[in-house]
Design a protein around this motif. Structure first.
Motif, PDB file in Angstrom:
ATOM      1  N   SER A  29       0.836  -1.207   0.000  1.00  0.00           N
ATOM      2  CA  SER A  29       0.000   0.000   0.000  1.00  0.00           C
ATOM      3  C   SER A  29       0.871   1.257   0.000  1.00  0.00           C
ATOM      4  N   ARG A  33       9.074 -12.085   1.910  1.00  0.00           N
ATOM      5  CA  ARG A  33       8.038 -11.127   2.284  1.00  0.00           C
ATOM      6  C   ARG A  33       7.296 -10.805   0.996  1.00  0.00           C
ATOM      7  N   ARG A  37      10.238   1.110   8.132  1.00  0.00           N
ATOM      8  CA  ARG A  37      10.830   0.178   9.103  1.00  0.00           C
ATOM      9  C   ARG A  37      11.633  -0.893   8.361  1.00  0.00           C
ATOM     10  N   THR A  38      10.954  -1.699   7.550  1.00  0.00           N
ATOM     11  CA  THR A  38      11.676  -2.727   6.797  1.00  0.00           C
ATOM     12  C   THR A  38      11.557  -2.429   5.306  1.00  0.00           C
TER      13      THR A  38
HETATM   14  P1  NA7 Z   1       2.011  -4.435   4.831  1.00  0.00           P
HETATM   15  O1  NA7 Z   1       2.570  -5.138   3.673  1.00  0.00           O
HETATM   16  O2  NA7 Z   1       1.794  -5.176   6.090  1.00  0.00           O
HETATM   17  O3  NA7 Z   1       2.932  -3.173   5.089  1.00  0.00           O
HETATM   18  C1  NA7 Z   1       2.860  -2.437   6.276  1.00  0.00           C
HETATM   19  C2  NA7 Z   1       4.069  -1.587   6.368  1.00  0.00           C
HETATM   20  O4  NA7 Z   1       3.978  -0.751   7.517  1.00  0.00           O
HETATM   21  C3  NA7 Z   1       5.351  -2.386   6.527  1.00  0.00           C
HETATM   22  O5  NA7 Z   1       6.335  -1.756   5.752  1.00  0.00           O
HETATM   23  C4  NA7 Z   1       5.625  -2.243   8.020  1.00  0.00           C
HETATM   24  O6  NA7 Z   1       6.952  -2.437   8.400  1.00  0.00           O
HETATM   25  C5  NA7 Z   1       5.205  -0.830   8.225  1.00  0.00           C
HETATM   26  N1  NA7 Z   1       5.032  -0.441   9.608  1.00  0.00           N
HETATM   27  C6  NA7 Z   1       4.243  -1.004  10.541  1.00  0.00           C
HETATM   28  N2  NA7 Z   1       4.385  -0.359  11.704  1.00  0.00           N
HETATM   29  C7  NA7 Z   1       5.285   0.616  11.507  1.00  0.00           C
HETATM   30  C8  NA7 Z   1       5.857   1.618  12.325  1.00  0.00           C
HETATM   31  N3  NA7 Z   1       5.522   1.726  13.600  1.00  0.00           N
HETATM   32  N4  NA7 Z   1       6.757   2.446  11.774  1.00  0.00           N
HETATM   33  C9  NA7 Z   1       7.096   2.343  10.492  1.00  0.00           C
HETATM   34  N5  NA7 Z   1       6.592   1.428   9.669  1.00  0.00           N
HETATM   35  C10 NA7 Z   1       5.699   0.572  10.173  1.00  0.00           C
HETATM   36  O7  NA7 Z   1       0.590  -3.790   4.472  1.00  0.00           O
HETATM   37  P2  NA7 Z   1       0.093  -3.187   3.092  1.00  0.00           P
HETATM   38  O8  NA7 Z   1      -1.199  -2.523   3.346  1.00  0.00           O
HETATM   39  O9  NA7 Z   1       1.152  -2.384   2.459  1.00  0.00           O
HETATM   40  O10 NA7 Z   1      -0.111  -4.439   2.198  1.00  0.00           O
HETATM   41  C11 NA7 Z   1      -0.860  -5.565   2.664  1.00  0.00           C
HETATM   42  C12 NA7 Z   1      -1.372  -6.370   1.528  1.00  0.00           C
HETATM   43  O11 NA7 Z   1      -2.557  -5.737   1.067  1.00  0.00           O
HETATM   44  C13 NA7 Z   1      -0.521  -6.475   0.346  1.00  0.00           C
HETATM   45  O12 NA7 Z   1       0.315  -7.556   0.337  1.00  0.00           O
HETATM   46  C14 NA7 Z   1      -1.485  -6.561  -0.790  1.00  0.00           C
HETATM   47  O13 NA7 Z   1      -1.807  -7.895  -1.040  1.00  0.00           O
HETATM   48  C15 NA7 Z   1      -2.684  -5.861  -0.316  1.00  0.00           C
HETATM   49  P3  NA7 Z   1       7.452  -3.921   8.843  1.00  0.00           P
HETATM   50  O14 NA7 Z   1       7.499  -4.664   7.559  1.00  0.00           O
HETATM   51  O15 NA7 Z   1       6.400  -4.468   9.770  1.00  0.00           O
HETATM   52  O16 NA7 Z   1       8.750  -3.700   9.491  1.00  0.00           O
END
Ligand code: NA7
Length: 546
Positions: free
Chosen positions: A197, A336, A217-218
């Protein structure tokens, strides 16, 4: 004829009663309703949204688009529907997918059995009457012998608990709960998250905002979406082979029309490898992963593909500091979720886009008009969370589900998400999960996997009806063996080597790899064999009300 015959055998429920309650009106709930209705069951769907679509109803942030080709990411159950719907782009936008689902709802007259803007908050099994009673957020209740959770694997949004967020004076958005009423133009915008997203919305935000700060974050691997409009000729070509392609996909590993190219990356010369990767680079979301058949199994081969993408990122982003931060390292490519991008890396290179790596510069607090990290203050007007979902289990856990002996599903899943075949849960009779943990779900073409689950559940309910409305429940030992098998096949791949939302975690910290990666074809064969054998691994009891 068969349908007419089955209609005559319809259940013994009193007038006004229903046979099955479905939660959710996304891809899964809509087809489940249609299928059961076709078989003569009386069905009620409860949907929290004001319209059909599920995740595709809520996720309407700018740039939202599917990362599976539209022609594959669509229903196959109706050849007429396939013939009359015309996808305009290789990867459909959210508005186009939502129009498609609205068209499906109208075409099959589904809305009359869907109650919108209503949420199921709890569901309780009544052993004496062999029924589920669901509590709704409008204070009502509804009961039915069978409860089907079509709640979606990616539908319960997560927001980080940042200190001081409540005191932020600006607007806060989540990509999964977007509002177009919030102005982005000329604002200072912060975005958290660089998953699918985030990677889609970032170029859209950067084009409109004065300044965009990305809190990452990642870092994820992203490849060019390779999107394009679909010409008449391309549509005709796809239509000519559609039935064959669908059938092959049903028997494949991941449920896609494209399959991995033969060979091993590590066994090829560097020049041959580079050429193959270059060919696959523009081939869409799965292109790179399909370059060689061993990429998800062999770390060395995987490393070659990962390095190819890292070099591409460096060439686009150029700024050495941004490149260092945004380059994914430390986990295998594809372990991932692969992201597809349209202008993401070019956007990250822009001067009005800043990148904060929260692992090396964590957020300390949110103030009224700024985000404060260890190294400094970032003034912001709008915060966007692209922080994803409580994947695979979140939407089910949001409902307080009580099974036999009042056992809580939440409490059970705290010990580790479990489901027999990802379809049914021991201790929870007559309850079905569409794309539940332990099924291919998010690691497959999910629409194809949804269709398979819907058809299996429909067959199961027909078989139970033929036995006078019998009660079915997964056996605990069959469930345990299935989850152990799912774990074993996951560990034959590189998926467990990454920290990802594919993994659930138990209260004591054990990881549970939730999607089944043994292949959608093998999985389908297993489910069919279970049904064909009279439901091995389930116990079927005569209904107490029979
Ligand atoms: P995702 O793929 O779960 O991505 C969420 C992102 O948010 C991921 O990069 C997380 O990092 C990040 N995140 C979560 N918490 C934090 C904080 N506190 N600070 C910074 N970044 C954070 O969700 P999406 O909505 O992008 O996609 C989900 C699915 O929906 C996708 O695969 C499609 O099929 C449609 P992390 O990786 O946890 O370190």
């Amino acid at each position: 004829m068969q349908v007419a015959h089955e209609r005559e055998a319809v259940t013994r429920a009193a007038p006004g009663e229903i046979d099955a309650l479905i939660v959710g009106a996304g891809f899964a709930g809509l087809y489940m309703l249609h299928k059961l209705r076709e078989l003569g069951f009386r069905v009620q769907v409860i949907e929290a949204g004001a319209g059909v679509g599920g995740t595709w109803f809520w996720n309407h942030y700018p740039g939202a688009r599917c990362d599976i080709p539209s022609i594959e990411y669509s229903y196959s159950f109706s050849p007429e529907l396939e013939r009359e719907w015309r996808w305009t782009e290789r990867y459909a936008t959210q508005p186009e997918i939502l129009s498609y689902l609205n068209h499906v709802a109208d075409r099959f007259d589904l809305r009359r059995d869907i109650r919108f803007e209503t949420r199921v908050t709890a569901a309780e099994w009544d052993e004496d009457h062999a029924r589920w009673t669901a509590t709704l957020d409008d204070g009502g209740t509804i009961s039915a012998p069978y409860l089907i959770l079509a709640t979606g694997a990616l539908s319960a949004p997560k927001t980080p608990d940042l200190p001081g967020l409540d005191g932020f004076a600006g607007d806060v958005l989540h990509t999964a709960l977007w509002s177009d009423a919030v102005a982005i133009e000329s604002k200072c915008v912060a975005i958290f998250g660089t998953g699918s997203s985030g990677i889609q919305v970032i170029p859209q935000l950067a084009a409109r905002a004065a300044q965009l700060t990305v809190f990452q974050r990642t870092p994820n691997f992203a490849v060019p979406a390779g999107n394009h409009p679909l010409s008449e000729e391309q549509l005709a070509q796809a239509a000519a082979t559609l039935a064959r392609d669908r059938e092959a996909a049903r028997r494949s590993a991941l449920g896609f029309f494209s399959v991995p190219r033969a060979g091993s990356a590590k066994a090829q010369s560097p020049a041959a490898r580079a050429q193959r990767f270059e060919e696959q680079w523009g081939a869409g979301t799965t292109g790179m992963l399909l370059a060689y058949e061993d990429l998800l199994f062999d770390l060395e081969s995987n490393g070659h593909a990962a390095q190819f993408i890292r070099d591409k990122i460096a060439a686009i982003v150029r700024d050495p500091e941004k490149t260092r931060k945004i380059t994914p390292t430390g986990y295998p490519l594809g372990a991932r979720r692969m992201c597809s991008e349209i202008g993401f890396y070019e956007t990250m290179a822009k001067d009005n886009v800043a990148l904060v790596d929260v692992r090396e510069d964590p957020v300390v607090s949110v103030e009224g008009d700024a985000i404060v990290t260890r190294s400094g203050r970032h003034p912001v007007d709008v915060i966007v969370f692209a922080t994803g979902f409580d994947a695979c289990v979140g939407a089910i856990r949001a409902i307080d589900i009580r099974g036999r002996d009042n056992v809580s599903l939440r409490a059970e899943w705290d010990k580790g998400p479990r489901a027999y075949l990802g379809l049914a849960i021991a201790g929870f009779p007559n309850l079905f999960t569409i794309t539940g943990p332990g099924s291919p779900s998010v690691l497959s073409n999910v629409v194809l996997s949804i269709e398979q689950h819907v058809e299996w559940i429909a067959r199961c309910l027909s078989d139970l009806r033929a036995r006078g409305g019998a009660i079915i429940e997964a056996d605990a030992d069959a469930e345990q063996s299935w989850m152990a098998h799912a774990d074993e096949v996951a560990h034959q791949t590189l998926f467990p080597l990454a920290d990802s939302w594919y993994k659930g975690r138990t209260r004591d910290g054990r990881e549970v790899f939730m999607p089944y990666v043994g292949g959608v074809g093998a999985y389908r064969a297993k489910c069919d064999a279970v049904a064909g054998s009279g439901y091995a691994g389930f116990t079927i009891r005569e209904s107490v009300t029979a």
